[in-house]
Design an enzyme around this catalytic site. Structure first.
Site, mmCIF file in Angstrom:
data_model
loop_
_atom_site.group_PDB
_atom_site.id
_atom_site.type_symbol
_atom_site.label_atom_id
_atom_site.label_comp_id
_atom_site.label_asym_id
_atom_site.label_seq_id
_atom_site.Cartn_x
_atom_site.Cartn_y
_atom_site.Cartn_z
ATOM 1 N N TYR A 72 0.795 -1.231 0.000
ATOM 2 C CA TYR A 72 0.000 0.000 0.000
ATOM 3 C C TYR A 72 0.827 1.280 0.000
ATOM 4 C CZ TYR A 72 -3.510 -3.430 1.161
ATOM 5 O OH TYR A 72 -4.320 -4.543 1.147
ATOM 6 N N SER A 143 -3.772 -7.523 7.936
ATOM 7 C CA SER A 143 -4.489 -7.928 6.748
ATOM 8 C C SER A 143 -3.505 -8.541 5.758
ATOM 9 C CB SER A 143 -5.272 -6.759 6.175
ATOM 10 O OG SER A 143 -6.303 -7.232 5.355
ATOM 11 N N TRP A 188 -10.451 -4.455 -4.582
ATOM 12 C CA TRP A 188 -9.070 -4.525 -4.091
ATOM 13 C C TRP A 188 -8.091 -4.667 -5.254
ATOM 14 C CZ3 TRP A 188 -5.180 -8.354 -3.975
ATOM 15 C CH2 TRP A 188 -4.089 -8.062 -3.146
ATOM 16 N N HIS A 299 -12.373 -4.487 10.762
ATOM 17 C CA HIS A 299 -11.065 -4.806 10.183
ATOM 18 C C HIS A 299 -10.032 -3.743 10.559
ATOM 19 C CE1 HIS A 299 -8.671 -7.200 7.491
ATOM 20 N NE2 HIS A 299 -8.369 -6.172 6.716
#
Length: 585
Positions: A72, A143, A188, A299
């Site tokens: 990310y 995650s 995603w 999450h």
């Protein structure tokens, strides 16, 4: 793959909490000024260079290393991320933030998960060999960044000393046993396309999720994605998935792990499985070093005290930074800070909204109690006659099967935001329960508090007129005013009733016993509340729509209606199993 960035998981979720145990706070730690070196190139075994930003104490000496690898973009996150890595570095750690292969400033091709075990191994060994390193390396991340720690750990890098794995996804088909990616996963793949994060506002996600066949959803999105398409050629758990599996290799884990998730984490099921699996099967010397922390969180762990309309109280948000540093102080610095003398499990009990320490997970004292479905054949919707109780159906009773029509062109909605970041929460399901294709079974109002804490399982005796069918099971807490709070849910696809390794044809009209894993919860149902179970054959868009045709998964545009039946008589006692924890005086 609904995955939040390392930046979010490690930079934004800080809060005040009770002070650490006296042993941990006995003396103030040494603190350091810090420095950062950007875009340091780290060569992998095949020559591909990955990019790392390294923040460390601005002092001579060697320090333990914390490695966080992310897809990310390590360089984003603003002030919060900067403060976090400096937090670790000021306490005597080197923080190495690294872009995974093919993302951010790193070279190579981006293929989710496929290279991350080996690259993680090489990155750890590189960190251990640097002149500013003591040779002890810990990893951290949530995650995607959690799962790739596991893929690395089972390769046993010699200098890996500890892990903090947050909200880790499970092996393929454990969370979502449909054989194909769930529709929100496509958001995603868009978000992580190329080297930088993409703008999610550029796509109308609800409209895209309606697209058929699933295999060409990437084309309809305007971003063809090879990995998306490849999955539709591997709809069973075959060897193609081996590079993404770790839960079959707990015996290869040989480091202490702090496992963290939330009851409303949409990848929640993996964390309790991982804790219990390593505590039972990991290297013997580290089994007692496993720690589990479960909060009332989505999450995005530790993100607040309120989720949806439900307030969990001021203690729901904790000083997560202090938790992390204390764990690393024990295992990377060797400090005797009292961690070994504390219970290994800390859970937040919702409903009562209190933290509680436990000796194990699942709880040994829980009484696994069957709550049976009852009715006279009309459990459809809130207005139906469905009931739930611990009384087993009696022979000769008026129990008749409940039936409903599954129309994949008009699926039962799963209440959620439109993208991968978070699927569902404490949502009120009364609007959904007005539908006739939703069966509703509810207890009488409870006379005393009832704690349900542990894994939720169900067994249904069901039939379909189609060639395949899905059966969803949802557990809810019904408040005195009628608010139907979702707690947990799960599903089974009938063709996979014997497991994900093979597909078994479904014979129309035949009754099958079907087992459903509805994940975990820890909820006290207060007096006057009621326990409810919902059953349906769709939960869209969390799951793709089952077309009922039995055709190859994800490759059909043909949808057919089917008639579903749920039996709950003496010979077919459909039920949900709830872990009831005895209440202390």
């Amino acid at each position: 793959m609904r995955i939040l960035s390392l930046i979010l998981l490690l930079g934004l979720f800080r809060a005040q909490a009770p002070a650490p145990a006296p042993e941990a706070a006995a003396s103030a730690p040494t603190t350091y000024e810090t420095r950062t070196d950007f875009n340091i190139r780290v060569k992998m075994r095949d020559g591909v260079e990955l990019s790392a930003d390294i923040t460390r104490p601005a002092a001579e000496g060697r320090f333990p290393v914390i490695l966080g690898r992310t897809p990310y973009n390590k360089g984003t996150g603003g002030k919060d991320r900067v403060e976090l890595v400096r937090y670790f570095a000021s306490r005597g750690y080197v923080f190495v933030a690294m872009d995974v292969r093919g993302r951010g400033d790193s070279d190579g091709e981006w293929v989710p998960y496929r290279n991350d075990g080996r690259d993680g191994y090489d990155a750890i060994e590189w960190c251990a060999a640097q002149p500013w390193s003591t040779g002890k390396v810990g990893t951290i991340g949530g995650s995607y960044n959690g799962k790739i720690q596991w893929l690395t750990a089972i390769l046993r890098p010699p200098h890996l000393a500890a892990m903090i794995a947050l909200t880790s996804p499970s092996d393929p088909f454990v969370e979502f046993p449909t054989g194909v990616p769930i529709p929100p996963d496509i958001s995603w793949y868009h978000y992580t396309a190329g080297h930088v994060v993409q703008n999610e506002e550029a796509v109308d996600w609800p409209s895209l999720y309606e697209h058929l066949p699933l295999v060409t959803m990437d084309d309809a999105m305007g971003r063809p994605t090879r990995v998306w398409k490849d999955q539709f050629d591997h709809t069973t758990l075959d060897s193609w998935w081996d590079p993404e599996r770790y839960q079959n290799a707990y015996d290869r884990v040989q480091v202490p792990v702090l496992h963290i998730s939330g009851w409303y984490d949409d990848e929640q099921v993996g964390t309790p499985l991982n804790y219990a699996g390593v505590a039972a099967k990991g290297a013997p010397e580290i089994r007692k070093a496993q720690r589990l922390l479960m909060g009332p969180w989505p999450h995005a762990i530790n993100s607040g005290t309120k989720l949806g309309d439900v307030e969990f109280g001021p203690t729901a948000k904790i000083d997560i930074n202090a938790v992390w540093v204390r764990f690393f102080d024990r295992w990377l610095k060797g400090q005797d800070n009292g961690l070994d003398r504390e219970p290994p499990v800390r859970i937040f009990v919702m409903g009562e909204n209190v933290w509680r320490d436990e000796a194990e997970w699942p709880l040994a004292r829980a009484r696994y109690t069957k709550y049976y479905l009852h009715g006279r054949g009309r459990a459809n919707s809130l207005q139906g006659d469905g009931a739930l109780s611990t009384s087993e159906p009696a022979a000769g009773s008026a129990e008749k099967p409940d039936s409903y029509t599954h129309d994949p062109a008009r699926p039962v909605p799963f209440l959620t935001d439109p993208t991968f970041a978070q699927l569902g929460g404490t949502d009120d399901y009364r609007p959904v329960e007005r539908r006739d294709d939703v069966l509703v079974y509810t207890t009488e109002p409870l006379s005393e508090s009832t704690e349900v804490c542990g894994p939720i399982k169900a067994r249904l005796w069901a039939s379909t007129s189609g060639r395949d069918a899905d059966f969803m099971v949802k557990l809810l807490d019904v408040w005195p005013d009628g608010y139907a709070q979702r707690l947990s849910d799960g599903m089974v696809r009938a063709r996979f009733r014997g497991g994900m390794e093979r597909q078994e044809p479904v014979e129309p009209g035949r009754v099958y016993p079907l087992d459903v894993d509805a994940w975990n919860t820890c909820q006290v149902f207060l007096p006057r509340h009621r326990i409810r179970v919902e059953i349906a054959s769709s939960g869209f868009p969390k799951y793709d729509r089952n077309p009922s045709t039995g055709e190859p998964l994800g490759k059909t545009t043909r949808l057919e209606r089917s008639e579903q039946k749920i039996l709950h008589d003496k010979e077919h006692p459909s039920h949900v199993v709830l872990p009831i924890v005895p209440r202390k005086p």
